[in-house]
Motif scaffolding. Structure first.
Motif, PDB file in Angstrom:
ATOM      1  N   ARG A  43       0.646  -1.158   0.169  1.00  0.00           N
ATOM      2  CA  ARG A  43       0.416   0.271   0.183  1.00  0.00           C
ATOM      3  C   ARG A  43       0.909   0.996   0.449  1.00  0.00           C
ATOM      4  O   ARG A  43       1.821   1.597   0.643  1.00  0.00           O
ATOM      5  CB  ARG A  43      -0.979   0.201   1.766  1.00  0.00           C
ATOM      6  N   VAL A  44       0.464   1.853  -1.294  1.00  0.00           N
ATOM      7  CA  VAL A  44       1.291   3.718  -1.219  1.00  0.00           C
ATOM      8  C   VAL A  44       0.393   4.178  -1.407  1.00  0.00           C
ATOM      9  O   VAL A  44      -0.498   4.920  -2.328  1.00  0.00           O
ATOM     10  CB  VAL A  44       2.515   3.631  -1.693  1.00  0.00           C
ATOM     11  N   TYR A  45      -0.474   5.257  -0.443  1.00  0.00           N
ATOM     12  CA  TYR A  45      -1.634   5.891  -0.636  1.00  0.00           C
ATOM     13  C   TYR A  45      -1.430   6.716  -0.185  1.00  0.00           C
ATOM     14  O   TYR A  45      -0.851   6.856   0.921  1.00  0.00           O
ATOM     15  CB  TYR A  45      -2.867   5.349   0.537  1.00  0.00           C
ATOM     16  N   VAL A  46      -1.255   7.772  -1.356  1.00  0.00           N
ATOM     17  CA  VAL A  46      -0.820   8.922  -1.146  1.00  0.00           C
ATOM     18  C   VAL A  46      -2.176  10.186  -1.404  1.00  0.00           C
ATOM     19  O   VAL A  46      -2.526  11.276  -0.735  1.00  0.00           O
ATOM     20  CB  VAL A  46      -0.288   9.696  -2.188  1.00  0.00           C
ATOM     21  N   GLU A  47      -4.050   9.229  -1.267  1.00  0.00           N
ATOM     22  CA  GLU A  47      -4.398  10.350  -1.167  1.00  0.00           C
ATOM     23  C   GLU A  47      -5.300   9.897   0.565  1.00  0.00           C
ATOM     24  O   GLU A  47      -5.837   8.544   0.021  1.00  0.00           O
ATOM     25  CB  GLU A  47      -5.747  10.771  -2.162  1.00  0.00           C
ATOM     26  N   LYS A  48      -6.346  10.551   0.942  1.00  0.00           N
ATOM     27  CA  LYS A  48      -7.051  10.151   2.218  1.00  0.00           C
ATOM     28  C   LYS A  48      -8.215  10.516   2.275  1.00  0.00           C
ATOM     29  O   LYS A  48      -8.568  11.918   2.223  1.00  0.00           O
ATOM     30  CB  LYS A  48      -6.399  10.612   3.240  1.00  0.00           C
ATOM     31  N   PRO A  49      -9.159   9.506   2.079  1.00  0.00           N
ATOM     32  CA  PRO A  49     -10.703  10.027   1.165  1.00  0.00           C
ATOM     33  C   PRO A  49     -10.980  10.180   3.390  1.00  0.00           C
ATOM     34  O   PRO A  49     -10.453   9.726   4.398  1.00  0.00           O
ATOM     35  CB  PRO A  49     -11.556   9.459   1.357  1.00  0.00           C
ATOM     36  N   ARG A  50     -11.784  11.730   3.254  1.00  0.00           N
ATOM     37  CA  ARG A  50     -12.693  11.743   4.330  1.00  0.00           C
ATOM     38  C   ARG A  50     -14.156  11.456   5.029  1.00  0.00           C
ATOM     39  O   ARG A  50     -14.449  12.708   3.710  1.00  0.00           O
ATOM     40  CB  ARG A  50     -11.743  13.122   5.302  1.00  0.00           C
ATOM     41  N   THR A  51     -14.527  11.190   5.542  1.00  0.00           N
ATOM     42  CA  THR A  51     -16.124  12.047   5.833  1.00  0.00           C
ATOM     43  C   THR A  51     -16.256  12.987   6.282  1.00  0.00           C
ATOM     44  O   THR A  51     -17.349  13.215   6.209  1.00  0.00           O
ATOM     45  CB  THR A  51     -16.069  10.955   7.215  1.00  0.00           C
ATOM     46  N   THR A  52     -15.655  13.438   7.237  1.00  0.00           N
ATOM     47  CA  THR A  52     -15.564  15.047   6.637  1.00  0.00           C
ATOM     48  C   THR A  52     -14.340  16.394   6.778  1.00  0.00           C
ATOM     49  O   THR A  52     -14.427  16.518   5.323  1.00  0.00           O
ATOM     50  CB  THR A  52     -16.555  15.471   8.894  1.00  0.00           C
ATOM     51  N   VAL A  53     -13.910  16.375   7.818  1.00  0.00           N
ATOM     52  CA  VAL A  53     -12.448  16.713   7.441  1.00  0.00           C
ATOM     53  C   VAL A  53     -10.958  16.100   8.281  1.00  0.00           C
ATOM     54  O   VAL A  53     -11.434  15.295   8.946  1.00  0.00           O
ATOM     55  CB  VAL A  53     -12.378  18.019   8.086  1.00  0.00           C
ATOM     56  N   GLY A  54      -9.646  16.451   7.501  1.00  0.00           N
ATOM     57  CA  GLY A  54      -8.467  16.504   8.136  1.00  0.00           C
ATOM     58  C   GLY A  54      -7.812  15.986   7.144  1.00  0.00           C
ATOM     59  O   GLY A  54      -7.642  16.467   6.326  1.00  0.00           O
ATOM     60  N   TRP A  55      -6.455  15.544   7.538  1.00  0.00           N
ATOM     61  CA  TRP A  55      -4.928  15.259   6.961  1.00  0.00           C
ATOM     62  C   TRP A  55      -6.214  14.769   5.223  1.00  0.00           C
ATOM     63  O   TRP A  55      -6.108  13.017   5.938  1.00  0.00           O
ATOM     64  CB  TRP A  55      -4.546  14.844   7.553  1.00  0.00           C
ATOM     65  N   THR A  56      -6.179  15.732   3.999  1.00  0.00           N
ATOM     66  CA  THR A  56      -6.481  14.327   3.054  1.00  0.00           C
ATOM     67  C   THR A  56      -5.249  14.147   1.967  1.00  0.00           C
ATOM     68  O   THR A  56      -5.395  13.556   1.265  1.00  0.00           O
ATOM     69  CB  THR A  56      -6.687  15.996   2.103  1.00  0.00           C
ATOM     70  N   GLY A  57      -3.748  13.529   2.715  1.00  0.00           N
ATOM     71  CA  GLY A  57      -2.849  12.802   2.210  1.00  0.00           C
ATOM     72  C   GLY A  57      -1.539  13.457   1.638  1.00  0.00           C
ATOM     73  O   GLY A  57      -1.737  14.992   1.141  1.00  0.00           O
ATOM     74  N   LEU A  58      -0.133  13.058   1.322  1.00  0.00           N
ATOM     75  CA  LEU A  58       0.793  13.430   0.850  1.00  0.00           C
ATOM     76  C   LEU A  58       0.526  14.473  -0.492  1.00  0.00           C
ATOM     77  O   LEU A  58       0.983  15.201  -0.487  1.00  0.00           O
ATOM     78  CB  LEU A  58       1.574  12.157   0.311  1.00  0.00           C
ATOM     79  N   LEU A  59      -0.806  13.803  -1.170  1.00  0.00           N
ATOM     80  CA  LEU A  59      -0.366  14.410  -2.553  1.00  0.00           C
ATOM     81  C   LEU A  59      -0.445  15.960  -2.048  1.00  0.00           C
ATOM     82  O   LEU A  59      -0.510  17.121  -2.996  1.00  0.00           O
ATOM     83  CB  LEU A  59      -1.718  13.588  -3.531  1.00  0.00           C
ATOM     84  N   ALA A  60      -1.641  16.127  -1.221  1.00  0.00           N
ATOM     85  CA  ALA A  60      -2.516  17.568  -1.206  1.00  0.00           C
ATOM     86  C   ALA A  60      -1.632  17.943  -0.413  1.00  0.00           C
ATOM     87  O   ALA A  60      -1.251  19.089  -0.326  1.00  0.00           O
ATOM     88  CB  ALA A  60      -3.556  17.311  -1.512  1.00  0.00           C
ATOM     89  N   ASP A  61      -0.677  17.713   0.552  1.00  0.00           N
ATOM     90  CA  ASP A  61      -0.901  18.221   1.931  1.00  0.00           C
ATOM     91  C   ASP A  61       0.871  17.927   2.321  1.00  0.00           C
ATOM     92  O   ASP A  61       0.553  17.028   3.447  1.00  0.00           O
ATOM     93  CB  ASP A  61      -1.772  18.511   2.977  1.00  0.00           C
ATOM     94  N   PRO A  62       1.884  17.637   1.644  1.00  0.00           N
ATOM     95  CA  PRO A  62       2.877  17.335   2.230  1.00  0.00           C
ATOM     96  C   PRO A  62       4.023  17.385   3.301  1.00  0.00           C
ATOM     97  O   PRO A  62       4.336  16.709   3.448  1.00  0.00           O
ATOM     98  CB  PRO A  62       4.057  17.337   0.860  1.00  0.00           C
ATOM     99  N   ALA A  63       3.657  18.433   3.452  1.00  0.00           N
ATOM    100  CA  ALA A  63       4.030  19.449   4.237  1.00  0.00           C
ATOM    101  C   ALA A  63       3.081  19.475   5.988  1.00  0.00           C
ATOM    102  O   ALA A  63       3.954  19.685   7.148  1.00  0.00           O
ATOM    103  CB  ALA A  63       3.982  21.012   4.709  1.00  0.00           C
ATOM    104  N   LEU A  64       1.854  18.673   5.913  1.00  0.00           N
ATOM    105  CA  LEU A  64       1.310  18.731   7.113  1.00  0.00           C
ATOM    106  C   LEU A  64       1.086  19.426   7.850  1.00  0.00           C
ATOM    107  O   LEU A  64       0.945  19.164   9.204  1.00  0.00           O
ATOM    108  CB  LEU A  64       2.226  16.965   8.046  1.00  0.00           C
ATOM    109  N   ASP A  65       1.033  20.104   7.228  1.00  0.00           N
ATOM    110  CA  ASP A  65       0.468  21.826   7.660  1.00  0.00           C
ATOM    111  C   ASP A  65      -0.885  22.395   7.361  1.00  0.00           C
ATOM    112  O   ASP A  65      -1.040  23.487   8.118  1.00  0.00           O
ATOM    113  CB  ASP A  65       1.851  23.124   7.138  1.00  0.00           C
ATOM    114  N   GLY A  66      -1.475  21.890   6.996  1.00  0.00           N
ATOM    115  CA  GLY A  66      -3.191  22.107   6.504  1.00  0.00           C
ATOM    116  C   GLY A  66      -2.832  22.838   5.096  1.00  0.00           C
ATOM    117  O   GLY A  66      -3.874  23.582   4.757  1.00  0.00           O
TER     118      GLY A  66
END
Length: 372
Positions: A109-132
């Motif tokens: 598994r090399v999952y780089v997008e994180k689907p969310r039911t509401t909100v949260g960190w959306t994955g390496l692809l969108a937010d690689p710096a983990l800072d929102g």
């Protein structure tokens, strides 16, 4: 408002301006990322990676069709947030995969997008710096560079397809894909799957419905035409011939596991009634384990018992595992190397034990088939 044909003729900058102008409603902040052609030129598919991807696709197709009697195991972090930890995991998994290769066909598994039911960190692809702060251009480069390194280790790669634009940047590195429970009813994702050059697992819906996954398989097997991007980032009509290698993934639902014998039989009947192959994959995490990483190992062993008893419809198992068990909160305390920041995962030691148990179960199934 201009037509899509007009916009396609003017190129991607015109499309960005159209969305920014307010003519189509809503508020947008636009940031131009590299085109697929630019990124693939910067980080090209190497000969070693291409060989790994090709072999991985063939392997997964053969296992899922029953031509290879091994068990497909898709295992790795819930989602990658730390490239170095992901690579450390890949090196260890590569060694274990080689040890168990007679019985298991292991895909990371090399999952780089994180689907969310509401909100949260959306994955390496969108937010690689983990800072929102979204940075898709950096995220695309980071994800592709990571996948290249994993593929060059000889490990086939699995990922979940969430953004319809992502395959143009990453699909040449993927051996197995998934459409998640939240998107399996989406026409866009069914069309996307119809043109992907790898087997795709359709998860049962978030309510537990397996029927929507069966419908998705039927849809993805058919030809489609839909709006997409070419290598230069221009909107184009994409035409697909249909994907014959889609299959059901049983992942349970909230409070409703569906990994047991009666669930497998029920899913097989639905597939058979739709004139589809009955081979399927079971996800030992998510709804089937109640998102409890300790329970996940127990679920995997129950699945293994079904395999050892001779069940041939179970062609694969999905597991969430990382170096350190459990999960950590993003931004709280010192980060723990190799521990998930999304769903809790099994630790490495537990993963090794589970994979060895699954390998033994697969050997028993093969022996039973050989002896009649």
């Amino acid at each position: 408002m201009q037509s899509l044909d007009t916009l396609a003729g003017e190129g991607p900058d015109s499309l960005v301006e159209q969305f920014s102008s307010g003519d189509v409603g809503g508020q947008y902040r636009t940031h131009l990322a590299s085109t697929p052609g630019e990124l693939l030129g910067e980080l090209p598919l190497t000969e070693a990676a291409a060989g790994s991807v090709s072999a991985g696709r063939l392997m997964t197709r053969r296992v899922l069709s029953g031509d290879d009697d091994r068990l497909l195991v898709v295992v790795g972090p819930c989602s990658i947030h730390d490239v170095n930890a992901g690579l450390a995991y890949a090196r260890s998994l590569g060694e274990l995969a080689a040890e168990l290769a007679d019985d298991l066909a292991v895909v990371m598994r090399v999952y780089v997008e994180k689907p969310r039911t509401t909100v949260g960190w959306t994955g390496l692809l969108a937010d690689p710096a983990l800072d929102g702060n979204p940075d898709l251009d950096r995220g695309l480069r980071t994800a592709r560079a990571l996948m290249l390194e994993v593929a060059e280790l000889g490990l086939p790669i699995a990922t979940e397809w969430l953004s319809p634009a992502a395959p143009a940047y990453l699909a040449d590195l993927i051996s197995w894909g998934a459409i998640g429970a939240r998107t399996v009813e989406s026409q866009v994702h069914r069309q996307l799957a119809s043109g992907l050059p790898m087997p795709v697992g359709m998860k049962n819906g978030s309510t537990g419905s397996v029927g929507v996954a069966v419908d998705a398989i039927r849809s993805a097997a058919a030809p489609h035409a839909y709006l997409g991007l070419d290598r230069d980032g221009r909107p184009v009509t994409l035409r697909t011939s249909g994907n014959p290698d889609c299959h059901v993934v049983l992942r349970g639902a909230s409070g409703q596991p569906n990994y047991r014998t009666e669930n497998v039989r029920s899913a097989a009947r639905l597939l058979s009634a739709a004139s589809l192959p009955t081979g399927l994959v079971i996800d030992a995490s998510h709804g089937n384990s109640g998102k409890d990483h300790d329970q996940q190992a127990l679920v995997a062993r129950e699945i293994g018992a079904q395999i050892a008893a001779g069940d041939t419809d179970i062609r694969g198992v999905m597991l969430e595992g990382f170096l350190i068990p459990g999960r950590q909160e993003l931004g709280v305390g010192e980060p723990v190397f190799g521990q998930s920041i999304t769903d809790a995962c099994m630790g490495w030691d537990a993963t090794v034990d589970v994979l060895r148990d699954l390998a033994a179960a697969t050997r028993r199934r093969a022996l039973t088939a050989a002896t009649g």
